[in-house]
Design a protein around this motif. Structure first.
Motif, PDB file in Angstrom:
ATOM      1  N   ILE A   1      -2.480 -52.435  13.510  1.00  0.00           N
ATOM      2  CA  ILE A   1      -1.756 -51.493  13.406  1.00  0.00           C
ATOM      3  C   ILE A   1      -0.560 -51.947  12.438  1.00  0.00           C
ATOM      4  CG2 ILE A   1      -0.250 -51.583  15.514  1.00  0.00           C
ATOM      5  CD1 ILE A   1      -0.898 -48.126  13.523  1.00  0.00           C
ATOM      6  N   ARG A   2      -0.067 -53.110  12.884  1.00  0.00           N
ATOM      7  CA  ARG A   2       1.074 -53.469  12.174  1.00  0.00           C
ATOM      8  C   ARG A   2       0.967 -53.948  10.737  1.00  0.00           C
ATOM      9  NH1 ARG A   2       3.817 -58.225  15.378  1.00  0.00           N
ATOM     10  NH2 ARG A   2       4.740 -56.290  16.281  1.00  0.00           N
ATOM     11  N   ASN A   3      -0.415 -54.341  10.448  1.00  0.00           N
ATOM     12  CA  ASN A   3      -0.713 -54.835   8.942  1.00  0.00           C
ATOM     13  C   ASN A   3      -1.241 -53.518   8.342  1.00  0.00           C
ATOM     14  OD1 ASN A   3      -0.802 -57.616   9.637  1.00  0.00           O
ATOM     15  ND2 ASN A   3      -2.653 -57.628  10.118  1.00  0.00           N
ATOM     16  N   VAL A   4      -1.718 -52.621   8.852  1.00  0.00           N
ATOM     17  CA  VAL A   4      -1.676 -51.218   8.071  1.00  0.00           C
ATOM     18  C   VAL A   4      -0.508 -50.553   7.686  1.00  0.00           C
ATOM     19  CG1 VAL A   4      -2.804 -48.964   8.138  1.00  0.00           C
ATOM     20  CG2 VAL A   4      -3.916 -51.007   9.021  1.00  0.00           C
ATOM     21  N   ILE A   5       0.617 -50.668   8.804  1.00  0.00           N
ATOM     22  CA  ILE A   5       1.960 -50.107   8.571  1.00  0.00           C
ATOM     23  C   ILE A   5       2.564 -51.130   7.298  1.00  0.00           C
ATOM     24  CG2 ILE A   5       4.178 -49.855   9.332  1.00  0.00           C
ATOM     25  CD1 ILE A   5       2.353 -49.085  12.111  1.00  0.00           C
ATOM     26  N   ARG A   6       2.554 -52.314   7.273  1.00  0.00           N
ATOM     27  CA  ARG A   6       2.991 -53.119   6.450  1.00  0.00           C
ATOM     28  C   ARG A   6       2.632 -52.570   4.988  1.00  0.00           C
ATOM     29  NH1 ARG A   6       3.008 -58.561   9.864  1.00  0.00           N
ATOM     30  NH2 ARG A   6       4.984 -58.137  10.900  1.00  0.00           N
ATOM     31  N   VAL A   7       0.957 -52.409   4.807  1.00  0.00           N
ATOM     32  CA  VAL A   7       0.432 -52.116   3.698  1.00  0.00           C
ATOM     33  C   VAL A   7       1.263 -50.683   3.124  1.00  0.00           C
ATOM     34  CG1 VAL A   7      -1.648 -51.317   2.590  1.00  0.00           C
ATOM     35  CG2 VAL A   7      -1.791 -53.258   3.991  1.00  0.00           C
ATOM     36  N   LYS A   8       1.228 -49.890   4.077  1.00  0.00           N
ATOM     37  CA  LYS A   8       1.677 -48.575   3.758  1.00  0.00           C
ATOM     38  C   LYS A   8       3.235 -48.548   3.146  1.00  0.00           C
ATOM     39  CE  LYS A   8       3.230 -44.041   5.655  1.00  0.00           C
ATOM     40  NZ  LYS A   8       4.490 -44.243   4.855  1.00  0.00           N
ATOM     41  N   LEU A   9       4.025 -49.620   4.032  1.00  0.00           N
ATOM     42  CA  LEU A   9       5.592 -49.369   3.463  1.00  0.00           C
ATOM     43  C   LEU A   9       5.357 -50.207   2.060  1.00  0.00           C
ATOM     44  CD1 LEU A   9       7.085 -50.601   6.999  1.00  0.00           C
ATOM     45  CD2 LEU A   9       7.117 -48.305   5.842  1.00  0.00           C
ATOM     46  N   GLY A  10       4.535 -51.323   1.877  1.00  0.00           N
ATOM     47  CA  GLY A  10       4.809 -51.913   0.466  1.00  0.00           C
ATOM     48  C   GLY A  10       4.012 -50.871  -0.518  1.00  0.00           C
TER      49      GLY A  10
END
Length: 186
Positions: A1-10
């Motif tokens: 989940i953390r990585n998907v959220i980071r991609v979204k924020l990027g």
């Protein structure tokens, strides 16, 4: 989940980066800006936006973040599990409020940690564990705090963990489906 959220924020930051890079003269920075304009990035951002809640942010508490990461309405079972979790947390707060009134311990607080789950804390300030009352169990002095629980809170904590387990499983399923869509993008 953390990585998907980071991609979204990027991906959410791309318009801001393009605004800054549009004023640059460096060929390398202009090349980066051109890459950021690739239509596939907008497609990926749109797909992620269909699954993740728009209010999601990059916080340290991944346990709770995962509860509300997927948009409401995408998965009925996930929505029900979140509702059960939220009601359970409300029950915990009501229980703590009743304990404060009954025991006259105004600084009694509900706390959560990864290792203990939901439990109570109380500043030790000269309080002796033996004088807390029979309803309190699992009493542990930790520095300036006393960590403790009650049988009711232990039961509510177990229910919260069951809800979290269901939520994480359903969230993982939604994110796996999202990743399959994203990997298919060219």
């Amino acid at each position: 989940i953390r990585n998907v959220i980071r991609v979204k924020l990027g991906l959410d930051a791309i318009p801001h980066m393009l605004a800054v890079l549009s004023h640059c003269a460096s060929p390398m920075l202009l090349g980066i800006a051109e890459c950021l304009r690739a239509p596939v990035l907008a497609d990926i951002s749109a797909e992620i936006g269909l699954v993740l809640d728009e209010s999601i942010s990059n916080t340290k508490n991944v346990r709770i973040q995962a509860v509300f990461a997927v948009r409401t309405g995408r998965n009925g079972l996930l929505d029900l599990a979140r509702k059960a979790f939220s009601e359970n947390i409300s029950d915990m707060h009501e229980h703590v409020e009743k304990l404060r009134e009954q025991s006259k311990l105004g600084k009694l607080a509900l706390t959560t940690t990864a290792s203990r789950g939901y439990h109570l804390t109380l500043p030790s300030n000269g309080i002796q564990a033996q004088k807390l009352g029979d309803q309190f169990i699992q009493i542990h002095h930790a520095g300036k705090l006393i960590r403790l629980s009650t049988n009711t809170l232990v039961e509510l904590n177990a229910r919260a963990n069951e809800c979290l387990s269901d939520i994480w499983t359903l969230t993982d399923s939604e994110l796996s489906a999202l990743m399959e869509v994203l990997w298919a993008k060219e």
